[in-house]
Motif scaffolding. Structure first.
Motif, PDB file in Angstrom:
ATOM      1  N   VAL A 114       0.834  -1.205   0.000  1.00  0.00           N
ATOM      2  CA  VAL A 114       0.000   0.000   0.000  1.00  0.00           C
ATOM      3  C   VAL A 114       0.867   1.253   0.000  1.00  0.00           C
ATOM      4  O   VAL A 114       0.589   2.219  -0.725  1.00  0.00           O
ATOM      5  N   LYS A 115       1.933   1.230   0.799  1.00  0.00           N
ATOM      6  CA  LYS A 115       2.836   2.391   0.824  1.00  0.00           C
ATOM      7  C   LYS A 115       3.453   2.615  -0.554  1.00  0.00           C
ATOM      8  O   LYS A 115       3.533   3.755  -1.038  1.00  0.00           O
ATOM      9  N   ALA A 116       3.860   1.533  -1.206  1.00  0.00           N
ATOM     10  CA  ALA A 116       4.459   1.647  -2.542  1.00  0.00           C
ATOM     11  C   ALA A 116       3.445   2.200  -3.543  1.00  0.00           C
ATOM     12  O   ALA A 116       3.790   3.018  -4.408  1.00  0.00           O
ATOM     13  N   LEU A 117       2.197   1.797  -3.406  1.00  0.00           N
ATOM     14  CA  LEU A 117       1.151   2.302  -4.306  1.00  0.00           C
ATOM     15  C   LEU A 117       0.890   3.789  -4.078  1.00  0.00           C
ATOM     16  O   LEU A 117       0.657   4.547  -5.023  1.00  0.00           O
ATOM     17  N   VAL A 118       0.915   4.213  -2.812  1.00  0.00           N
ATOM     18  CA  VAL A 118       0.712   5.629  -2.499  1.00  0.00           C
ATOM     19  C   VAL A 118       1.861   6.454  -3.062  1.00  0.00           C
ATOM     20  O   VAL A 118       1.651   7.496  -3.695  1.00  0.00           O
ATOM     21  N   VAL A 119       3.100   5.985  -2.847  1.00  0.00           N
ATOM     22  CA  VAL A 119       4.274   6.708  -3.355  1.00  0.00           C
ATOM     23  C   VAL A 119       4.205   6.791  -4.886  1.00  0.00           C
ATOM     24  O   VAL A 119       4.446   7.857  -5.481  1.00  0.00           O
ATOM     25  N   GLN A 120       3.895   5.700  -5.518  1.00  0.00           N
ATOM     26  CA  GLN A 120       3.799   5.694  -6.982  1.00  0.00           C
ATOM     27  C   GLN A 120       2.739   6.674  -7.465  1.00  0.00           C
ATOM     28  O   GLN A 120       2.939   7.404  -8.448  1.00  0.00           O
ATOM     29  N   SER A 121       1.613   6.729  -6.761  1.00  0.00           N
ATOM     30  CA  SER A 121       0.533   7.650  -7.144  1.00  0.00           C
ATOM     31  C   SER A 121       0.973   9.101  -6.971  1.00  0.00           C
ATOM     32  O   SER A 121       0.682   9.959  -7.812  1.00  0.00           O
ATOM     33  N   LEU A 122       1.682   9.393  -5.892  1.00  0.00           N
ATOM     34  CA  LEU A 122       2.172  10.757  -5.664  1.00  0.00           C
ATOM     35  C   LEU A 122       3.168  11.160  -6.750  1.00  0.00           C
ATOM     36  O   LEU A 122       3.159  12.298  -7.224  1.00  0.00           O
ATOM     37  N   VAL A 123       4.017  10.208  -7.136  1.00  0.00           N
ATOM     38  CA  VAL A 123       5.004  10.477  -8.184  1.00  0.00           C
ATOM     39  C   VAL A 123       4.306  10.809  -9.495  1.00  0.00           C
ATOM     40  O   VAL A 123       4.701  11.724 -10.223  1.00  0.00           O
ATOM     41  N   ARG A 124       3.255  10.094  -9.800  1.00  0.00           N
ATOM     42  CA  ARG A 124       2.541  10.334 -11.059  1.00  0.00           C
ATOM     43  C   ARG A 124       1.725  11.627 -11.031  1.00  0.00           C
ATOM     44  O   ARG A 124       1.647  12.351 -12.026  1.00  0.00           O
ATOM     45  N   LEU A 125       1.102  11.903  -9.901  1.00  0.00           N
ATOM     46  CA  LEU A 125       0.269  13.096  -9.807  1.00  0.00           C
ATOM     47  C   LEU A 125       1.103  14.376  -9.721  1.00  0.00           C
ATOM     48  O   LEU A 125       0.776  15.393 -10.336  1.00  0.00           O
ATOM     49  N   ARG A 126       2.133  14.351  -8.862  1.00  0.00           N
ATOM     50  CA  ARG A 126       2.979  15.532  -8.632  1.00  0.00           C
ATOM     51  C   ARG A 126       2.137  16.754  -8.260  1.00  0.00           C
ATOM     52  O   ARG A 126       2.311  17.846  -8.802  1.00  0.00           O
ATOM     53  N   GLU A 152       9.171   9.969   1.329  1.00  0.00           N
ATOM     54  CA  GLU A 152       9.857   9.355   0.181  1.00  0.00           C
ATOM     55  C   GLU A 152       9.630  10.168  -1.091  1.00  0.00           C
ATOM     56  O   GLU A 152      10.544  10.374  -1.890  1.00  0.00           O
ATOM     57  N   ASN A 153       8.395  10.628  -1.270  1.00  0.00           N
ATOM     58  CA  ASN A 153       8.084  11.434  -2.458  1.00  0.00           C
ATOM     59  C   ASN A 153       8.848  12.758  -2.434  1.00  0.00           C
ATOM     60  O   ASN A 153       9.376  13.200  -3.462  1.00  0.00           O
ATOM     61  N   ALA A 154       8.916  13.404  -1.243  1.00  0.00           N
ATOM     62  CA  ALA A 154       9.615  14.691  -1.129  1.00  0.00           C
ATOM     63  C   ALA A 154      11.108  14.527  -1.406  1.00  0.00           C
ATOM     64  O   ALA A 154      11.722  15.357  -2.088  1.00  0.00           O
ATOM     65  N   GLU A 155      11.706  13.448  -0.901  1.00  0.00           N
ATOM     66  CA  GLU A 155      13.132  13.216  -1.118  1.00  0.00           C
ATOM     67  C   GLU A 155      13.423  12.917  -2.584  1.00  0.00           C
ATOM     68  O   GLU A 155      14.455  13.316  -3.128  1.00  0.00           O
ATOM     69  N   LYS A 156      12.511  12.223  -3.241  1.00  0.00           N
ATOM     70  CA  LYS A 156      12.732  11.836  -4.645  1.00  0.00           C
ATOM     71  C   LYS A 156      12.748  13.060  -5.551  1.00  0.00           C
ATOM     72  O   LYS A 156      13.547  13.145  -6.492  1.00  0.00           O
ATOM     73  N   PHE A 157      11.876  14.053  -5.274  1.00  0.00           N
ATOM     74  CA  PHE A 157      11.781  15.231  -6.149  1.00  0.00           C
ATOM     75  C   PHE A 157      12.335  16.498  -5.506  1.00  0.00           C
ATOM     76  O   PHE A 157      12.283  17.570  -6.103  1.00  0.00           O
ATOM     77  N   ASN A 158      12.832  16.371  -4.268  1.00  0.00           N
ATOM     78  CA  ASN A 158      13.394  17.519  -3.554  1.00  0.00           C
ATOM     79  C   ASN A 158      12.369  18.655  -3.464  1.00  0.00           C
ATOM     80  O   ASN A 158      12.643  19.814  -3.810  1.00  0.00           O
ATOM     81  N   VAL A 159      11.157  18.286  -3.036  1.00  0.00           N
ATOM     82  CA  VAL A 159      10.056  19.247  -2.890  1.00  0.00           C
ATOM     83  C   VAL A 159       9.442  19.074  -1.508  1.00  0.00           C
ATOM     84  O   VAL A 159       9.681  18.049  -0.833  1.00  0.00           O
ATOM     85  N   PRO A 160       8.661  20.032  -1.063  1.00  0.00           N
ATOM     86  CA  PRO A 160       7.986  19.866   0.232  1.00  0.00           C
ATOM     87  C   PRO A 160       7.041  18.666   0.187  1.00  0.00           C
ATOM     88  O   PRO A 160       6.462  18.370  -0.859  1.00  0.00           O
ATOM     89  N   PRO A 161       6.842  17.991   1.303  1.00  0.00           N
ATOM     90  CA  PRO A 161       5.919  16.850   1.328  1.00  0.00           C
ATOM     91  C   PRO A 161       4.512  17.300   0.951  1.00  0.00           C
ATOM     92  O   PRO A 161       4.048  18.348   1.391  1.00  0.00           O
ATOM     93  N   PRO A 162       3.824  16.531   0.105  1.00  0.00           N
ATOM     94  CA  PRO A 162       2.459  16.912  -0.284  1.00  0.00           C
ATOM     95  C   PRO A 162       1.478  16.728   0.865  1.00  0.00           C
ATOM     96  O   PRO A 162       1.715  15.941   1.789  1.00  0.00           O
ATOM     97  N   LYS A 163       0.393  17.453   0.793  1.00  0.00           N
ATOM     98  CA  LYS A 163      -0.671  17.305   1.776  1.00  0.00           C
ATOM     99  C   LYS A 163      -1.590  16.170   1.316  1.00  0.00           C
ATOM    100  O   LYS A 163      -2.042  16.161   0.173  1.00  0.00           O
ATOM    101  N   ILE A 164      -1.833  15.219   2.212  1.00  0.00           N
ATOM    102  CA  ILE A 164      -2.701  14.084   1.868  1.00  0.00           C
ATOM    103  C   ILE A 164      -3.887  14.059   2.821  1.00  0.00           C
ATOM    104  O   ILE A 164      -3.712  13.998   4.047  1.00  0.00           O
TER     105      ILE A 164
END
Length: 232
Positions: A114-126, A152-164
């Motif tokens: 589930v965590k991997a799916l959430v991270v993947q979704s965040l990466v795609r949505l940006r 994980e998403n913030a570190e991958k793109f060097n951006v602030p963590p998204p609000k979920i």
């Protein structure tokens, strides 16, 4: 000329007339017989052609019926093969669907998935802010992995963590254990759906959706293998 001479001439004339009449009658008889024979041959030939045409017509009808019957049998065989293939394909798909149910029994493995799916979704949505929808039974699990997924998403793109934000509307519940009611009520085998804050972008990352995508991609290969097995 005496009476004897007259009598002789009369007899000669009678014989001549009789002979001429007999010859004429004979000619008429021969001509009539020839005409009869010709007409008879014409009638016989006409009937022979008629019989031949009727035979050819019936033979053609028989040939057409044979072709139609062969075509129907061939189509029936093809339909039977296609139905057999479809049943096997559906059986394979159903087996894969049941495997998805077993993922939920491995709590650690399912949590990581589930965590991997959430991270993947965040990466795609940006997107800086997203709405997350999950099954009601998965809410607590999702709450435990959100922070790690955002990091994980913030570190991958060097951006602030998204609000979920976890949606108060849930995905359908898990399928029944016996599997018999799959076709009679909506269900969800797990995973998540993420959307942009305005709802214009939706990313369905449920296990069922991923199975559909994977199955469509693999379907041509599956069919080729099934054809090879059925033809062996």
């Amino acid at each position: 000329m005496n009476d004897g001479d007259v009598s002789k001439q009369i007899q000669q004339m009678v014989r001549f007339i009789r002979q001429e009449a007999e010859e004429k009658a004979n000619e008429i008889s021969v001509s009539a017989e020839e005409e009869f024979n010709i007409e008879k041959l014409q009638i016989v030939e006409a009937e022979r052609r008629k019989i031949k045409q009727e035979y050819e017509r019936k033979a053609k009808q028989v040939e057409i019926r044979k072709k139609i019957e062969y075509s129907m049998q061939l189509n029936a065989s093809r339909i039977k093969v296609l139905q057999g293939q479809e049943e096997l394909v559906n059986s394979i798909k159903e087996s894969a669907r049941k495997e998805l149910q077993r993922l939920g029994t491995d709590k650690r493995g399912y949590k990581n998935l589930v965590k991997a799916l959430v991270v993947q979704s965040l990466v795609r949505l940006r997107e800086p802010s997203v709405l997350l929808r999950c099954r009601e039974v998965d809410r607590k699990l999702v709450e435990t992995i959100i922070d790690e997924a955002k990091r994980e998403n913030a570190e991958k793109f060097n951006v602030p963590p998204p609000k979920i934000v976890i949606d108060s509307v849930y995905l359908p519940p898990p399928p029944p254990a016996n599997g018999d009611e799959f076709a009679h009520q909506p269900y969800c085998s797990g995973g998540v759906v993420l959307a942009s804050e305005d709802g214009k972008i939706v990313l369905e990352n449920t296990l069922d959706a991923r199975l559909e995508v994977a199955f469509k991609q693999k379907l041509p290969e599956i069919r080729r293998r099934l054809v090879g097995q059925l033809g062996a």
